[in-house]
Design an enzyme around this catalytic site. Structure first.
Site, PDB file in Angstrom:
ATOM      1  N   ASN A  25       0.870  -1.171   0.000  1.00 17.86           N
ATOM      2  CA  ASN A  25       0.000   0.000   0.000  1.00 17.86           C
ATOM      3  C   ASN A  25       0.909   1.224   0.000  1.00 17.86           C
ATOM      4  O   ASN A  25       2.113   1.113   0.210  1.00 17.86           O
ATOM      5  CB  ASN A  25      -0.994  -0.023   1.173  1.00 17.86           C
ATOM      6  CG  ASN A  25      -0.311   0.027   2.518  1.00 17.86           C
ATOM      7  OD1 ASN A  25       0.536   0.881   2.773  1.00 17.86           O
ATOM      8  ND2 ASN A  25      -0.664  -0.894   3.397  1.00 17.86           N
ATOM      9  N   ASP A  35       1.309  -8.011   1.203  1.00 20.94           N
ATOM     10  CA  ASP A  35       2.071  -7.000   1.934  1.00 20.94           C
ATOM     11  C   ASP A  35       2.312  -7.431   3.379  1.00 20.94           C
ATOM     12  O   ASP A  35       3.439  -7.423   3.873  1.00 20.94           O
ATOM     13  CB  ASP A  35       1.309  -5.670   1.875  1.00 20.94           C
ATOM     14  CG  ASP A  35       2.133  -4.478   2.311  1.00 20.94           C
ATOM     15  OD1 ASP A  35       3.373  -4.559   2.305  1.00 20.94           O
ATOM     16  OD2 ASP A  35       1.523  -3.436   2.628  1.00 20.94           O
ATOM     17  N   TYR A 127      -7.816  -5.045  -3.566  1.00 21.01           N
ATOM     18  CA  TYR A 127      -8.012  -3.905  -4.463  1.00 21.01           C
ATOM     19  C   TYR A 127      -9.024  -4.203  -5.564  1.00 21.01           C
ATOM     20  O   TYR A 127      -9.359  -3.334  -6.359  1.00 21.01           O
ATOM     21  CB  TYR A 127      -6.694  -3.426  -5.048  1.00 21.01           C
ATOM     22  CG  TYR A 127      -5.854  -2.607  -4.076  1.00 21.01           C
ATOM     23  CD1 TYR A 127      -6.150  -2.527  -2.720  1.00 21.01           C
ATOM     24  CD2 TYR A 127      -4.756  -1.905  -4.520  1.00 21.01           C
ATOM     25  CE1 TYR A 127      -5.384  -1.777  -1.850  1.00 21.01           C
ATOM     26  CE2 TYR A 127      -3.979  -1.143  -3.655  1.00 21.01           C
ATOM     27  CZ  TYR A 127      -4.305  -1.088  -2.314  1.00 21.01           C
ATOM     28  OH  TYR A 127      -3.552  -0.337  -1.454  1.00 21.01           O
TER      29      TYR A 127
END
Length: 171
Positions: A25, A35, A127
């Site tokens: 991010n 992540d 996303y």
């Protein structure tokens, strides 16, 4: 010599490659999905390197479509290349930003001297990017822009559904 594209269903944090790409991010300070997994497995060295980037060049965060490298900490890879994918939109075409993630990550990898690079399916998780389209953009972009120095690009996908989506383009 052309870059070899391979497809692996598995854990991106276990890839023994020169560089692993993190679907980060913009804060660069960890999050969920890929992540979070990279930050957890890589240890505090990655977070410290990301904090240093935030304190210097990326005070407002890493822009979407850009890429930057850090140490890989405790990962088997040598480097982590962080890139921020776009959120999918039904009303705005953001495919050029998604393609930029792959191009910029490859550019950074080549600058590091990487010969092997592992990518996740950027933007196809939280996303919301449609998996099939994300796979197409990923593979087409890598095929068109991989520097000759990079011998292998490995797409590392989490499940059978993603493997099926990528297999139609990688094979």
């Amino acid at each position: 010599m052309s870059t070899r594209l391979t497809l692996v269903q598995g854990d991106i944090t276990e890839q023994d490659v020169d560089a692993v790409v993190n679907a980060a991010n913009s804060s660069l300070l960890g999050g969920g999905g890929v992540d979070g997994a990279i930050h957890r497995r890589g240890g505090p060295e990655i977070l410290a390197a990301c904090r240093a980037l935030r304190a210097s060049h990326y005070g407002k965060g890493l822009p979407t479509g850009q890429a930057v490298a850090t140490t890989a900490g405790r990962l088997p890879a040598h480097h982590v290349i962080h890139t921020v994918g776009p959120r999918w939109s039904a009303t705005e075409d953001r495919s050029s930003l998604l393609a930029s993630c792959y191009r910029e990550s490859l550019r950074v990898a080549a600058g590091l001297g990487a010969r092997t690079v592992a990518f996740p399916a950027i933007s196809t998780g939280i996303y919301g990017w449609p998996l099939e389209d994300g796979a197409r953009i990923a593979v087409e972009t890598v095929r068109a822009s991989a520097p000759v120095e990079i011998e292998e690009v490995r797409f590392v996908v989490f499940d059978a559904r993603a493997r099926t989506a990528f297999a139609g383009y990688v094979d």
